[in-house]
Design an enzyme around this catalytic site. Structure first.
Site, PDB file in Angstrom:
ATOM      1  N   ASP A  53      -5.814  -4.159  12.127  1.00 21.31           N
ATOM      2  CA  ASP A  53      -5.700  -4.793  11.041  1.00 21.31           C
ATOM      3  C   ASP A  53      -4.421  -4.184  10.141  1.00 21.31           C
ATOM      4  OD1 ASP A  53      -7.593  -6.824   9.246  1.00 21.31           O
ATOM      5  OD2 ASP A  53      -7.165  -5.288   7.821  1.00 21.31           O
ATOM      6  N   LYS A 102     -16.449  -3.922  11.332  1.00 17.17           N
ATOM      7  CA  LYS A 102     -14.968  -3.786  10.808  1.00 17.17           C
ATOM      8  C   LYS A 102     -14.898  -2.325  10.651  1.00 17.17           C
ATOM      9  CE  LYS A 102     -11.152  -5.711   9.418  1.00 17.17           C
ATOM     10  NZ  LYS A 102     -10.529  -6.896   9.851  1.00 17.17           N
TER      11      LYS A 102
HETATM   12  P1  NDP Z   1       0.149  -5.639   8.549  1.00 17.42           P
HETATM   13  O1  NDP Z   1      -0.277  -4.273   8.288  1.00 17.42           O
HETATM   14  O2  NDP Z   1       0.782  -6.111   9.562  1.00 17.42           O
HETATM   15  O3  NDP Z   1       0.738  -6.229   7.277  1.00 17.42           O
HETATM   16  C1  NDP Z   1       0.224  -6.400   6.052  1.00 17.42           C
HETATM   17  C2  NDP Z   1       1.212  -6.845   4.959  1.00 17.42           C
HETATM   18  O4  NDP Z   1       0.588  -7.216   3.813  1.00 17.42           O
HETATM   19  C3  NDP Z   1       2.303  -6.093   4.698  1.00 17.42           C
HETATM   20  O5  NDP Z   1       3.554  -6.978   4.481  1.00 17.42           O
HETATM   21  C4  NDP Z   1       1.900  -5.630   3.463  1.00 17.42           C
HETATM   22  O6  NDP Z   1       3.046  -4.990   2.692  1.00 17.42           O
HETATM   23  C5  NDP Z   1       1.150  -6.457   2.783  1.00 17.42           C
HETATM   24  N1  NDP Z   1       0.251  -5.807   1.896  1.00 17.42           N
HETATM   25  C6  NDP Z   1      -0.854  -4.918   2.460  1.00 17.42           C
HETATM   26  N2  NDP Z   1      -1.567  -4.542   1.316  1.00 17.42           N
HETATM   27  C7  NDP Z   1      -0.966  -5.179   0.420  1.00 17.42           C
HETATM   28  C8  NDP Z   1      -1.410  -4.953  -1.058  1.00 17.42           C
HETATM   29  N3  NDP Z   1      -2.200  -4.283  -1.492  1.00 17.42           N
HETATM   30  N4  NDP Z   1      -0.348  -5.736  -1.939  1.00 17.42           N
HETATM   31  C9  NDP Z   1       0.510  -6.456  -1.496  1.00 17.42           C
HETATM   32  N5  NDP Z   1       0.931  -6.695  -0.304  1.00 17.42           N
HETATM   33  C10 NDP Z   1       0.009  -5.616   0.730  1.00 17.42           C
HETATM   34  O7  NDP Z   1      -1.268  -6.512   8.496  1.00 17.42           O
HETATM   35  P2  NDP Z   1      -1.860  -7.852   9.217  1.00 17.42           P
HETATM   36  O8  NDP Z   1      -0.596  -8.720   9.089  1.00 17.42           O
HETATM   37  O9  NDP Z   1      -2.417  -7.374  10.431  1.00 17.42           O
HETATM   38  O10 NDP Z   1      -2.959  -8.243   8.207  1.00 17.42           O
HETATM   39  C11 NDP Z   1      -2.723  -9.118   6.905  1.00 17.42           C
HETATM   40  C12 NDP Z   1      -3.999  -9.644   6.507  1.00 17.42           C
HETATM   41  O11 NDP Z   1      -4.666 -10.551   7.614  1.00 17.42           O
HETATM   42  C13 NDP Z   1      -5.246  -8.827   6.111  1.00 17.42           C
HETATM   43  O12 NDP Z   1      -6.056  -9.344   5.222  1.00 17.42           O
HETATM   44  C14 NDP Z   1      -6.124  -8.894   7.474  1.00 17.42           C
HETATM   45  O13 NDP Z   1      -7.291  -8.385   7.150  1.00 17.42           O
HETATM   46  C15 NDP Z   1      -5.691 -10.130   7.980  1.00 17.42           C
HETATM   47  N6  NDP Z   1      -6.075 -10.397   9.288  1.00 17.42           N
HETATM   48  C16 NDP Z   1      -5.318  -9.802  10.290  1.00 17.42           C
HETATM   49  C17 NDP Z   1      -5.614 -10.077  11.602  1.00 17.42           C
HETATM   50  C18 NDP Z   1      -4.839  -9.564  12.739  1.00 17.42           C
HETATM   51  O14 NDP Z   1      -5.054 -10.029  13.957  1.00 17.42           O
HETATM   52  N7  NDP Z   1      -3.782  -8.753  12.636  1.00 17.42           N
HETATM   53  C19 NDP Z   1      -6.721 -10.935  12.019  1.00 17.42           C
HETATM   54  C20 NDP Z   1      -7.315 -11.674  10.875  1.00 17.42           C
HETATM   55  C21 NDP Z   1      -6.894 -11.310   9.673  1.00 17.42           C
HETATM   56  P3  NDP Z   1       3.375  -3.475   2.456  1.00 17.42           P
HETATM   57  O15 NDP Z   1       4.181  -3.066   3.896  1.00 17.42           O
HETATM   58  O16 NDP Z   1       3.958  -3.396   1.389  1.00 17.42           O
HETATM   59  O17 NDP Z   1       2.165  -2.824   2.253  1.00 17.42           O
END
Ligand code: NDP
Length: 464
Positions: A181, A141
């Site tokens: 991510d 990662k």
């Molecule tokens: P994105 O950047 O597309 O979206 C992240 C979302 O989570 C946004 O809505 C964001 O809101 C919110 N968010 C992020 N940080 C915080 C925080 N500290 N508190 C509250 N809300 C938060 O990311 P992904 O959808 O790709 O990833 C989401 C999760 O899924 C992560 O944990 C990632 O590790 C996991 N994941 C992702 C994969 C992928 O293929 N993308 C694969 C496997 C796991 P805001 O805009 O306000 O920050």
């Protein structure tokens, strides 16, 4: 049946002296890394029956000592110039945790909270997740404490170019293959890939995944994590005589994982009533209109509260307490798809009192260990992230496969393979849970099924 994670049991004296020793070792060697220690305890806390059975095999080869120690951590400076012409400096990371099963594989996160503890927890989780996919990929990662919010396209590009100028020394299609991510989507992967190609003067398509469809990306990669989560949830509910149809669902986050989890859940007839971002959530009791969320998040890169501008009957709830507003909404199924430690014990209690039947971790470690314990001991099913969100990395591995073949599969072909992989991950998880007396504790099942594969490979490859 042992339905608890035995986390506290482990900390306060498991029957395995070896496990106790390793948990203490991890704590003493990584005192400033709470997220990493949380992830280690969560995994080791469920391995007691396996370790008790195989202690004489694992201890002489220092298997547990090695599994909690990254093979390599790279940390580097990322200088870049902002739009005002001012020099900025961020910190970049790549944790190459365990390459037993294949090239290191795992996403890049750009978020101001990124630090070594978060990188190590994510890389550690990734080892187990990747093993569950059955595909030949090790765990890694990376990322940076760079905050993409509010940055112009040019700033994002300059940052990505500087980040890759250093990272390219450490990756390659047979070495380490990053992907997206939080904060890293198609746009960022494009800039990163461009800089890699420019420096290497070599079209090495398999060095990054999550690429655009016009230059080596895979159909269905964008949808894969969210869809995969719902395929896993479908299997888990089926095994417990339930189904998605007619269930009320709440989703935290409104990013990549959240959007496509919503899409697939709706396809299966669930009523998704809430989505969120870090400021608050929208509640639409008639069902989220996903095309509006996609326009706000994927096109305008706006805030979730803008949903109300298009759907005045929806309610916007700002986060203002210890529990994110989205978790105060009543639902049968909870899909945390935002970030780590989003659901603490108090949120778990509220969700359980509100009748939650199942939690599906789309994010990595979105529930604290105490929250998971609480759900499990109160009869709420938990689909653990390392199994339930493995669809993203599995489809990334399918992207690598297509790049090697210089060929493309159709959306349906990739989606069918993804469904098969997720169905198989659930089957392995269930089998391991049952075999080791954990009943429908799939948190333990996923850890055990993955650990056994990695342990076998590490033993075969000798003391490295
Ligand atoms: P994105 O950047 O597309 O979206 C992240 C979302 O989570 C946004 O809505 C964001 O809101 C919110 N968010 C992020 N940080 C915080 C925080 N500290 N508190 C509250 N809300 C938060 O990311 P992904 O959808 O790709 O990833 C989401 C999760 O899924 C992560 O944990 C990632 O590790 C996991 N994941 C992702 C994969 C992928 O293929 N993308 C694969 C496997 C796991 P805001 O805009 O306000 O920050």
């Amino acid at each position: 049946m042992n339905n608890s994670c035995t986390l506290n049991g482990t900390q306060n004296g498991t029957k395995s002296a070896y496990l106790n020793e390793i948990i203490n070792l991890a704590a003493s060697k990584n005192p400033n890394e709470p997220e990493f220690l949380q992830a280690v305890k969560e995994v080791l806390g469920t391995l007691e029956p396996v370790i008790l059975k195989h202690e004489e095999e694992y201890k002489p080869i220092a298997l547990l000592e090695r599994i909690i120690e990254p093979e390599r951590i790279i940390s580097f400076r990322v200088p870049w110039i902002d739009d005002k012409g001012q020099a900025q400096v961020n910190r970049g990371f790549r944790v190459q945790f365990n390459g037993t099963l294949g090239p290191y594989k795992g996403g890049l996160r750009f978020h101001p909270t990124v630090n070594q503890s978060i990188m190590k927890f994510l890389a550690f989780e990734q080892i187990f997740k990747n093993a569950l996919t059955g595909l030949p990929i090790g765990g890694g990662k990376g990322g940076s404490d760079f905050d993409p919010k509010g940055k112009s396209d040019n700033e994002i590009m300059r940052f990505c170019q500087s980040f890759m100028t250093e990272l390219q020394k450490h990756i390659g299609q047979d070495v380490d293959v990053p992907a997206g991510d939080i904060g890293v989507g198609g746009r960022e992967i494009g800039y990163l890939f461009g800089q890699y190609r420019r420096i290497k003067n070599n079209y090495e398509a398999g060095v990054l995944t999550g690429k655009g469809l016009d230059y080596g990306g895979s159909l269905a990669r964008k949808e894969a994590t969210g869809y995969g989560l719902i395929y896993f949830m479908r299997e888990m509910l089926k095994a417990n005589s339930m189904e998605l149809k007619g269930k009320t669902v709440i989703i935290s986050g409104s990013g990549n994982v959240a959007i496509y989890a919503c899409e697939k859940a709706q396809e299966y007839g669930a009523n998704v009533v809430a989505m969120s971002d870090s400021n608050g959530c929208i509640y639409d009791k008639d069902g989220i209109k996903l095309d509006i969320v996609k326009e706000i998040k994927e096109v305008k890169r706006g805030r979730i509260k803008e949903y109300k501008d298009s759907v005045p009957s929806a309610q916007y709830m700002e986060n203002n307490g210890e529990i994110p507003a989205v978790y105060t909404i009543k639902a049968d199924i909870v899909l945390p798809c935002a970030t780590q430690n989003d659901i603490n014990i108090n949120a778990a209690k509220v969700l359980t009192e509100n009748g939650a039947k199942a939690v599906g971790e789309g994010a990595n470690m979105p529930c604290t260990n105490e929250a998971v314990e609480y759900f499990l001991s109160n009869g709420v099913l938990v689909a653990p992230g390392k199994a339930a969100n493995a669809g993203g990395v599995a489809t990334s591995a399918l992207e690598m496969c297509q790049n090697s073949m210089r060929y493309f599969w159709s959306f349906d072909e990739v989606d069918k393979k993804l469904d098969g992989i997720m169905t198989n991950i659930f089957a392995q998880t269930k089998k391991a849970a049952e075999e080791y007396g954990y009943g429908n504790n799939y948190v333990a099942g996923a850890n055990i099924a993955a650990f056994r594969k990695i342990a076998k490979g590490m033993k075969s490859q000798g003391l490295i």
